[in-house]
Design an enzyme around this catalytic site. Structure first.
Site, mmCIF file in Angstrom:
data_model
loop_
_atom_site.group_PDB
_atom_site.id
_atom_site.type_symbol
_atom_site.label_atom_id
_atom_site.label_comp_id
_atom_site.label_asym_id
_atom_site.label_seq_id
_atom_site.Cartn_x
_atom_site.Cartn_y
_atom_site.Cartn_z
ATOM 1 C CE LYS A 100 -4.276 -1.294 2.318
ATOM 2 N NZ LYS A 100 -5.127 -1.012 3.482
ATOM 3 C CE1 TYR A 154 28.744 10.257 17.635
ATOM 4 C CE2 TYR A 154 31.131 10.247 17.561
ATOM 5 C CZ TYR A 154 29.918 10.010 16.957
ATOM 6 O OH TYR A 154 29.878 9.543 15.679
ATOM 7 C CE LYS A 182 25.412 12.692 16.660
ATOM 8 N NZ LYS A 182 24.598 12.688 15.429
ATOM 9 C CG ASP A 211 22.316 15.805 14.035
ATOM 10 O OD1 ASP A 211 21.109 16.050 14.217
ATOM 11 O OD2 ASP A 211 22.722 14.775 13.464
ATOM 12 C CD GLU A 237 22.113 16.723 10.624
ATOM 13 O OE1 GLU A 237 23.121 17.292 10.177
ATOM 14 O OE2 GLU A 237 22.026 15.488 10.747
ATOM 15 C CD GLU A 263 19.930 11.955 10.066
ATOM 16 O OE1 GLU A 263 20.728 12.901 10.068
ATOM 17 O OE2 GLU A 263 20.100 10.921 10.713
ATOM 18 C CG HIS A 320 22.165 9.795 7.271
ATOM 19 N ND1 HIS A 320 21.955 8.446 7.067
ATOM 20 C CD2 HIS A 320 22.566 9.921 8.552
ATOM 21 C CE1 HIS A 320 22.218 7.797 8.188
ATOM 22 N NE2 HIS A 320 22.588 8.666 9.106
ATOM 23 C CD GLU A 339 26.534 11.907 7.995
ATOM 24 O OE1 GLU A 339 26.609 12.474 9.086
ATOM 25 O OE2 GLU A 339 25.479 11.442 7.541
ATOM 26 C CE1 TYR A 341 27.557 9.787 11.099
ATOM 27 C CE2 TYR A 341 27.645 7.951 9.576
ATOM 28 C CZ TYR A 341 26.965 8.998 10.135
ATOM 29 O OH TYR A 341 25.691 9.255 9.728
HETATM 30 MG MG MG Z 1 21.709 13.773 11.717
#
Ligand code: MG
Length: 387
Positions: A100, A154, A182, A211, A237, A263, A320, A339, A341
Protein backbone atom coordinates in the site's frame (compact mmCIF):
# COMPACT_ATOMS: atom_id res chain seq x y z
CA UNK A 1 20.56 -12.46 -18.33
CA UNK A 2 18.82 -13.06 -15.02
CA UNK A 3 19.12 -12.92 -11.25
CA UNK A 4 19.78 -16.39 -9.87
CA UNK A 5 19.68 -15.67 -6.15
CA UNK A 6 19.32 -12.88 -3.62
CA UNK A 7 20.85 -13.24 -0.16
CA UNK A 8 20.79 -11.21 3.04
CA UNK A 9 22.59 -11.32 6.36
CA UNK A 10 22.27 -9.08 9.38
CA UNK A 11 25.61 -7.50 10.31
CA UNK A 12 26.16 -5.96 13.78
CA UNK A 13 27.28 -2.33 13.81
CA UNK A 14 30.31 -1.55 15.97
CA UNK A 15 29.25 1.65 17.67
CA UNK A 16 29.06 1.99 21.42
CA UNK A 17 28.00 5.62 21.13
CA UNK A 18 24.82 7.60 21.60
CA UNK A 19 23.31 10.82 20.33
CA UNK A 20 20.63 12.74 22.26
CA UNK A 21 18.01 10.10 21.40
CA UNK A 22 19.53 6.78 20.26
CA UNK A 23 22.21 4.37 21.53
CA UNK A 24 23.71 2.50 18.57
CA UNK A 25 25.36 -0.43 20.38
CA UNK A 26 22.66 -2.96 19.40
CA UNK A 27 22.17 -1.71 15.84
CA UNK A 28 22.45 -4.01 12.82
CA UNK A 29 22.56 -3.54 9.04
CA UNK A 30 21.17 -5.69 6.20
CA UNK A 31 23.96 -6.72 3.82
CA UNK A 32 22.44 -7.92 0.53
CA UNK A 33 23.89 -9.77 -2.46
CA UNK A 34 22.16 -10.07 -5.85
CA UNK A 35 23.76 -12.88 -7.85
CA UNK A 36 23.48 -12.86 -11.66
CA UNK A 37 23.96 -15.67 -14.18
CA UNK A 38 26.77 -13.69 -15.86
CA UNK A 39 30.06 -15.45 -15.10
CA UNK A 40 33.47 -13.71 -15.13
CA UNK A 41 36.72 -15.34 -14.06
CA UNK A 42 34.74 -18.41 -13.04
CA UNK A 43 32.49 -16.46 -10.63
CA UNK A 44 28.99 -15.05 -11.05
CA UNK A 45 28.87 -11.24 -11.23
CA UNK A 46 27.22 -10.21 -7.94
CA UNK A 47 25.91 -6.88 -6.69
CA UNK A 48 26.41 -6.04 -3.01
CA UNK A 49 24.89 -3.22 -0.92
CA UNK A 50 23.46 -2.42 2.50
CA UNK A 51 20.71 -0.29 3.97
CA UNK A 52 22.77 2.57 5.47
CA UNK A 53 23.36 3.23 9.14
CA UNK A 54 21.12 3.80 12.14
CA UNK A 55 17.93 1.89 11.35
CA UNK A 56 18.51 -1.88 11.94
CA UNK A 57 18.61 -4.85 9.51
CA UNK A 58 15.44 -5.68 7.56
CA UNK A 59 15.77 -9.47 7.36
CA UNK A 60 12.07 -10.26 7.74
CA UNK A 61 10.78 -7.86 5.09
CA UNK A 62 13.45 -8.96 2.62
CA UNK A 63 13.08 -12.71 3.14
CA UNK A 64 9.30 -12.85 3.60
CA UNK A 65 8.21 -10.40 0.90
CA UNK A 66 10.78 -8.74 -1.36
CA UNK A 67 13.09 -11.60 -2.32
CA UNK A 68 10.21 -14.03 -3.11
CA UNK A 69 8.51 -11.34 -5.26
CA UNK A 70 11.71 -10.77 -7.22
CA UNK A 71 12.03 -14.49 -7.92
CA UNK A 72 8.38 -14.64 -9.01
CA UNK A 73 8.94 -11.89 -11.62
CA UNK A 74 9.63 -12.80 -15.26
CA UNK A 75 13.42 -12.18 -15.62
CA UNK A 76 12.87 -10.34 -18.93
CA UNK A 77 10.78 -7.72 -17.11
CA UNK A 78 13.83 -6.71 -15.03
CA UNK A 79 16.19 -5.96 -17.92
CA UNK A 80 16.90 -2.39 -19.10
CA UNK A 81 15.92 -1.28 -22.60
CA UNK A 82 19.46 -1.59 -23.95
CA UNK A 83 19.58 -5.17 -22.67
CA UNK A 84 22.92 -4.64 -20.91
CA UNK A 85 21.74 -3.96 -17.35
CA UNK A 86 19.13 -4.75 -14.81
CA UNK A 87 16.61 -1.92 -14.51
CA UNK A 88 16.65 -0.78 -10.89
CA UNK A 89 13.27 0.98 -11.20
CA UNK A 90 11.67 -2.21 -12.51
CA UNK A 91 13.26 -4.21 -9.70
CA UNK A 92 11.81 -1.71 -7.23
CA UNK A 93 8.39 -1.97 -8.84
CA UNK A 94 8.52 -5.78 -8.66
CA UNK A 95 9.49 -5.98 -5.00
CA UNK A 96 6.85 -3.40 -3.97
CA UNK A 97 4.00 -5.22 -5.71
CA UNK A 98 0.87 -5.28 -3.51
CA UNK A 99 2.36 -2.82 -0.99
CA UNK A 100 0.00 0.00 0.00
CA UNK A 101 1.10 3.63 -0.43
CA UNK A 102 2.25 5.58 2.63
CA UNK A 103 3.69 4.30 5.89
CA UNK A 104 7.27 4.49 4.64
CA UNK A 105 9.20 2.94 7.51
CA UNK A 106 11.48 -0.08 7.60
CA UNK A 107 10.11 -1.19 4.21
CA UNK A 108 11.93 1.74 2.57
CA UNK A 109 15.29 0.59 3.98
CA UNK A 110 14.74 -3.04 2.96
CA UNK A 111 13.88 -1.99 -0.59
CA UNK A 112 16.89 0.35 -0.67
CA UNK A 113 19.37 -2.41 0.21
CA UNK A 114 18.13 -4.53 -2.66
CA UNK A 115 17.78 -1.67 -5.16
CA UNK A 116 21.29 -0.38 -4.41
CA UNK A 117 22.73 -3.88 -4.92
CA UNK A 118 21.33 -3.68 -8.47
CA UNK A 119 23.43 -0.51 -9.07
CA UNK A 120 26.54 -2.29 -7.79
CA UNK A 121 25.71 -5.22 -10.07
CA UNK A 122 25.17 -2.95 -13.09
CA UNK A 123 28.47 -1.14 -12.51
CA UNK A 124 30.27 -4.49 -12.24
CA UNK A 125 28.64 -5.68 -15.48
CA UNK A 126 29.96 -2.49 -17.14
CA UNK A 127 33.26 -2.83 -15.23
CA UNK A 128 33.15 0.77 -14.04
CA UNK A 129 32.92 2.49 -10.62
CA UNK A 130 29.32 2.95 -9.45
CA UNK A 131 29.53 6.77 -9.71
CA UNK A 132 30.22 6.47 -13.44
CA UNK A 133 27.30 4.09 -13.96
CA UNK A 134 24.97 6.40 -11.96
CA UNK A 135 26.08 9.55 -13.81
CA UNK A 136 25.64 7.90 -17.22
CA UNK A 137 22.22 6.53 -16.35
CA UNK A 138 20.82 9.85 -15.12
CA UNK A 139 22.68 12.01 -17.67
CA UNK A 140 24.56 13.95 -14.98
CA UNK A 141 27.98 15.58 -15.23
CA UNK A 142 29.57 13.86 -12.20
CA UNK A 143 31.87 15.44 -9.65
CA UNK A 144 35.32 13.91 -9.26
CA UNK A 145 35.54 14.13 -5.47
CA UNK A 146 33.10 14.54 -2.62
CA UNK A 147 33.15 17.38 -0.10
CA UNK A 148 33.09 15.58 3.25
CA UNK A 149 32.77 16.62 6.87
CA UNK A 150 33.58 14.72 10.05
CA UNK A 151 30.42 13.94 12.00
CA UNK A 152 30.83 13.20 15.69
CA UNK A 153 31.03 15.58 18.63
CA UNK A 154 29.64 13.02 21.02
CA UNK A 155 28.84 13.28 24.72
CA UNK A 156 31.49 12.01 27.11
CA UNK A 157 30.72 10.96 30.69
CA UNK A 158 33.81 12.72 32.14
CA UNK A 159 35.99 15.66 31.09
CA UNK A 160 33.44 16.36 28.38
CA UNK A 161 34.74 19.72 27.06
CA UNK A 162 38.38 18.68 26.77
CA UNK A 163 37.52 15.37 25.15
CA UNK A 164 35.23 17.09 22.65
CA UNK A 165 38.05 19.48 21.74
CA UNK A 166 40.45 16.52 21.41
CA UNK A 167 37.98 14.77 19.13
CA UNK A 168 37.82 17.80 16.82
CA UNK A 169 41.63 18.07 16.81
CA UNK A 170 41.81 14.40 15.79
CA UNK A 171 39.49 15.06 12.81
CA UNK A 172 41.69 17.97 11.70
CA UNK A 173 44.74 15.65 11.86
CA UNK A 174 42.86 13.18 9.62
CA UNK A 175 42.39 15.85 6.92
CA UNK A 176 38.87 17.12 7.64
CA UNK A 177 38.09 20.82 7.42
CA UNK A 178 34.38 20.79 8.35
CA UNK A 179 32.75 19.19 11.37
CA UNK A 180 29.47 18.34 13.05
CA UNK A 181 28.65 17.79 16.71
CA UNK A 182 25.72 16.60 18.77
CA UNK A 183 23.47 18.89 20.78
CA UNK A 184 20.32 18.20 22.78
CA UNK A 185 21.82 15.61 25.16
CA UNK A 186 22.64 18.18 27.86
CA UNK A 187 21.19 21.47 29.16
CA UNK A 188 21.17 24.44 26.79
CA UNK A 189 23.88 26.13 28.90
CA UNK A 190 26.12 23.06 28.77
CA UNK A 191 25.57 22.65 25.04
CA UNK A 192 26.60 26.27 24.42
CA UNK A 193 29.84 25.60 26.34
CA UNK A 194 30.37 22.49 24.22
CA UNK A 195 29.88 24.48 21.00
CA UNK A 196 32.38 27.10 22.24
CA UNK A 197 34.87 24.31 23.09
CA UNK A 198 34.55 22.87 19.57
CA UNK A 199 34.82 26.32 17.97
CA UNK A 200 38.00 27.02 19.96
CA UNK A 201 39.57 24.19 17.90
CA UNK A 202 37.89 24.40 14.48
CA UNK A 203 37.81 28.19 14.25
CA UNK A 204 34.81 29.81 12.64
CA UNK A 205 31.17 28.81 13.02
CA UNK A 206 31.08 28.33 9.25
CA UNK A 207 33.12 25.13 9.76
CA UNK A 208 30.86 23.59 12.43
CA UNK A 209 27.32 22.18 12.18
CA UNK A 210 25.20 20.96 15.10
CA UNK A 211 22.72 18.06 15.15
CA UNK A 212 19.85 17.71 17.65
CA UNK A 213 18.68 14.37 16.17
CA UNK A 214 15.01 15.37 16.31
CA UNK A 215 15.02 15.87 20.08
CA UNK A 216 13.39 19.28 20.60
CA UNK A 217 9.83 20.51 20.83
CA UNK A 218 9.13 23.79 19.09
CA UNK A 219 9.88 26.05 22.08
CA UNK A 220 13.21 24.32 22.85
CA UNK A 221 14.17 24.39 19.16
CA UNK A 222 13.55 28.14 19.07
CA UNK A 223 15.45 28.70 22.36
CA UNK A 224 18.47 26.85 20.98
CA UNK A 225 18.22 28.80 17.74
CA UNK A 226 18.30 32.11 19.64
CA UNK A 227 21.17 30.96 21.86
CA UNK A 228 23.23 29.81 18.85
CA UNK A 229 22.44 32.72 16.56
CA UNK A 230 25.72 34.59 17.08
CA UNK A 231 27.88 31.53 16.37
CA UNK A 232 26.95 31.66 12.66
CA UNK A 233 27.09 27.86 12.44
CA UNK A 234 27.28 25.94 9.19
CA UNK A 235 23.86 24.44 9.87
CA UNK A 236 21.41 23.48 12.64
CA UNK A 237 20.24 19.91 11.93
CA UNK A 238 17.02 18.05 12.75
CA UNK A 239 15.91 20.35 15.55
CA UNK A 240 12.53 18.63 16.00
CA UNK A 241 10.66 15.50 14.98
CA UNK A 242 11.52 14.81 11.31
CA UNK A 243 7.83 14.89 10.33
CA UNK A 244 7.01 18.10 12.23
CA UNK A 245 7.43 20.48 9.30
CA UNK A 246 5.94 23.30 11.31
CA UNK A 247 8.98 23.39 13.62
CA UNK A 248 11.18 23.91 10.55
CA UNK A 249 8.87 26.66 9.27
CA UNK A 250 8.92 28.41 12.68
CA UNK A 251 12.71 28.27 12.80
CA UNK A 252 13.00 29.55 9.22
CA UNK A 253 11.31 32.75 10.44
CA UNK A 254 13.33 33.05 13.63
CA UNK A 255 16.80 31.62 12.96
CA UNK A 256 18.87 33.49 10.37
CA UNK A 257 21.43 30.81 9.50
CA UNK A 258 21.14 27.50 7.62
CA UNK A 259 18.88 24.69 8.81
CA UNK A 260 19.14 21.05 7.73
CA UNK A 261 16.82 18.05 7.83
CA UNK A 262 15.64 15.06 5.80
CA UNK A 263 17.70 12.02 6.85
CA UNK A 264 14.55 10.54 8.37
CA UNK A 265 12.29 11.22 5.41
CA UNK A 266 11.94 7.93 3.54
CA UNK A 267 9.89 8.79 0.46
CA UNK A 268 9.52 11.39 -2.26
CA UNK A 269 6.10 12.25 -0.82
CA UNK A 270 7.64 13.06 2.58
CA UNK A 271 10.12 15.38 0.84
CA UNK A 272 7.25 17.01 -1.06
CA UNK A 273 5.58 17.71 2.27
CA UNK A 274 8.81 19.16 3.68
CA UNK A 275 8.97 21.50 0.69
CA UNK A 276 5.27 22.39 0.94
CA UNK A 277 5.13 22.99 4.68
CA UNK A 278 8.70 23.25 6.05
CA UNK A 279 9.60 26.65 4.52
CA UNK A 280 13.07 25.41 3.54
CA UNK A 281 14.94 28.46 2.22
CA UNK A 282 16.34 28.41 -1.32
CA UNK A 283 20.13 28.80 -1.56
CA UNK A 284 20.44 28.42 2.21
CA UNK A 285 18.99 25.33 3.92
CA UNK A 286 20.12 21.73 3.43
CA UNK A 287 18.28 18.51 2.61
CA UNK A 288 19.79 15.25 3.91
CA UNK A 289 17.75 12.36 2.51
CA UNK A 290 19.63 9.06 2.36
CA UNK A 291 19.07 6.70 -0.60
CA UNK A 292 19.94 3.73 1.65
CA UNK A 293 16.96 4.53 3.85
CA UNK A 294 14.47 5.61 1.19
CA UNK A 295 13.90 2.95 -1.49
CA UNK A 296 17.33 3.37 -3.12
CA UNK A 297 18.62 5.49 -5.95
CA UNK A 298 15.45 5.38 -8.08
CA UNK A 299 13.49 7.37 -5.50
CA UNK A 300 16.50 9.44 -4.49
CA UNK A 301 16.82 10.71 -8.08
CA UNK A 302 13.11 11.64 -7.97
CA UNK A 303 13.80 13.64 -4.80
CA UNK A 304 16.61 15.51 -6.57
CA UNK A 305 14.23 16.28 -9.47
CA UNK A 306 11.58 17.48 -7.03
CA UNK A 307 14.08 19.77 -5.30
CA UNK A 308 15.18 21.30 -8.62
CA UNK A 309 11.68 21.78 -9.98
CA UNK A 310 10.82 23.47 -6.66
CA UNK A 311 13.64 25.99 -7.06
CA UNK A 312 16.37 24.39 -4.92
CA UNK A 313 19.88 23.50 -6.07
CA UNK A 314 21.00 19.86 -5.98
CA UNK A 315 24.07 21.17 -4.14
CA UNK A 316 21.73 21.84 -1.19
CA UNK A 317 21.43 18.05 -0.83
CA UNK A 318 23.94 16.61 1.63
CA UNK A 319 22.80 13.01 2.08
CA UNK A 320 23.17 11.25 5.41
CA UNK A 321 25.70 8.46 4.90
CA UNK A 322 29.33 8.23 5.88
CA UNK A 323 30.06 5.21 3.71
CA UNK A 324 31.10 4.09 0.23
CA UNK A 325 27.59 3.97 -1.22
CA UNK A 326 26.91 7.60 -0.27
CA UNK A 327 30.27 8.60 -1.78
CA UNK A 328 29.41 7.09 -5.17
CA UNK A 329 25.86 8.50 -5.13
CA UNK A 330 27.06 12.04 -4.32
CA UNK A 331 29.67 11.93 -7.09
CA UNK A 332 27.37 10.31 -9.65
CA UNK A 333 24.46 12.71 -9.05
CA UNK A 334 26.71 15.72 -8.40
CA UNK A 335 24.94 16.68 -5.17
CA UNK A 336 26.45 18.70 -2.33
CA UNK A 337 28.53 16.29 -0.24
CA UNK A 338 28.20 13.91 2.68
CA UNK A 339 29.67 13.02 6.03
CA UNK A 340 32.23 10.66 7.56
CA UNK A 341 32.08 9.08 10.99
CA UNK A 342 35.79 8.51 11.63
CA UNK A 343 36.36 5.47 13.80
CA UNK A 344 32.75 4.41 14.38
CA UNK A 345 29.94 2.48 12.67
CA UNK A 346 32.26 -0.23 11.30
CA UNK A 347 32.10 -2.41 9.28
CA UNK A 348 29.74 -0.57 6.90
CA UNK A 349 30.63 2.99 7.92
CA UNK A 350 33.78 4.64 6.60
CA UNK A 351 35.72 4.69 3.37
CA UNK A 352 38.09 2.06 2.00
CA UNK A 353 41.83 2.38 2.77
CA UNK A 354 42.54 3.40 -0.85
CA UNK A 355 40.19 6.39 -0.71
CA UNK A 356 41.94 9.72 -0.57
CA UNK A 357 40.81 11.97 2.29
CA UNK A 358 42.31 15.45 2.43
CA UNK A 359 41.45 19.15 2.18
CA UNK A 360 37.89 18.36 3.20
CA UNK A 361 37.20 15.99 0.32
CA UNK A 362 37.21 12.24 -0.27
CA UNK A 363 37.57 10.36 -3.55
CA UNK A 364 37.38 6.64 -4.28
CA UNK A 365 39.76 4.23 -5.99
CA UNK A 366 38.86 2.98 -9.47
CA UNK A 367 37.36 -0.23 -8.05
CA UNK A 368 34.25 -1.38 -9.91
CA UNK A 369 30.84 -0.94 -8.28
CA UNK A 370 30.72 0.67 -4.84
CA UNK A 371 34.11 -0.90 -4.07
CA UNK A 372 32.80 -2.53 -0.88
CA UNK A 373 35.03 -5.56 -1.40
CA UNK A 374 38.05 -3.28 -0.75
CA UNK A 375 36.86 -2.62 2.80
CA UNK A 376 38.88 -5.01 5.00
CA UNK A 377 36.37 -5.08 7.88
CA UNK A 378 33.41 -5.65 5.54
CA UNK A 379 35.02 -8.22 3.23
CA UNK A 380 34.60 -11.20 5.62
CA UNK A 381 30.87 -10.47 5.81
CA UNK A 382 30.63 -10.24 2.00
CA UNK A 383 32.50 -13.56 1.73
CA UNK A 384 30.06 -15.12 4.21
CA UNK A 385 27.16 -13.76 2.17
CA UNK A 386 28.23 -14.95 -1.27
CA UNK A 387 30.13 -18.16 -0.48
MG1 MG B 1 21.71 13.77 11.72
Amino acid sequence: MKITSVREISVPLHANIANSVVNFSAHTVSLVAVVSDVVRDGKPVTGVAFDSIGRFAQTGILKDRFIPRLHETDPDELISENGRHFDASKVLEAILRNEKPGGHGDRAHAAAALELAIWDLNAKLEQVPAWRCIADHFGVDPRMEMPVYAAGGYYYPTDSLNRLADEMRHYIDLGYTRFKMKIGGASLQEDMKRIEAALSVVGEGAYLAVDANGRFDRETALQYGRAMKNFGLRWYEEPGDPLDYDIMASLAEDYPHALATGENLFSTQDVRNLIRYGAMRRDQDYFQMDPGLSYGLTDFARMVDLMETSGYSRRQLQPHGGHMIALHVVMGLNVGGSEAYPGVFAPVGGYTPGCRVGDGTVSPTDAVGFGLEEKPDLKPHIDELIQ
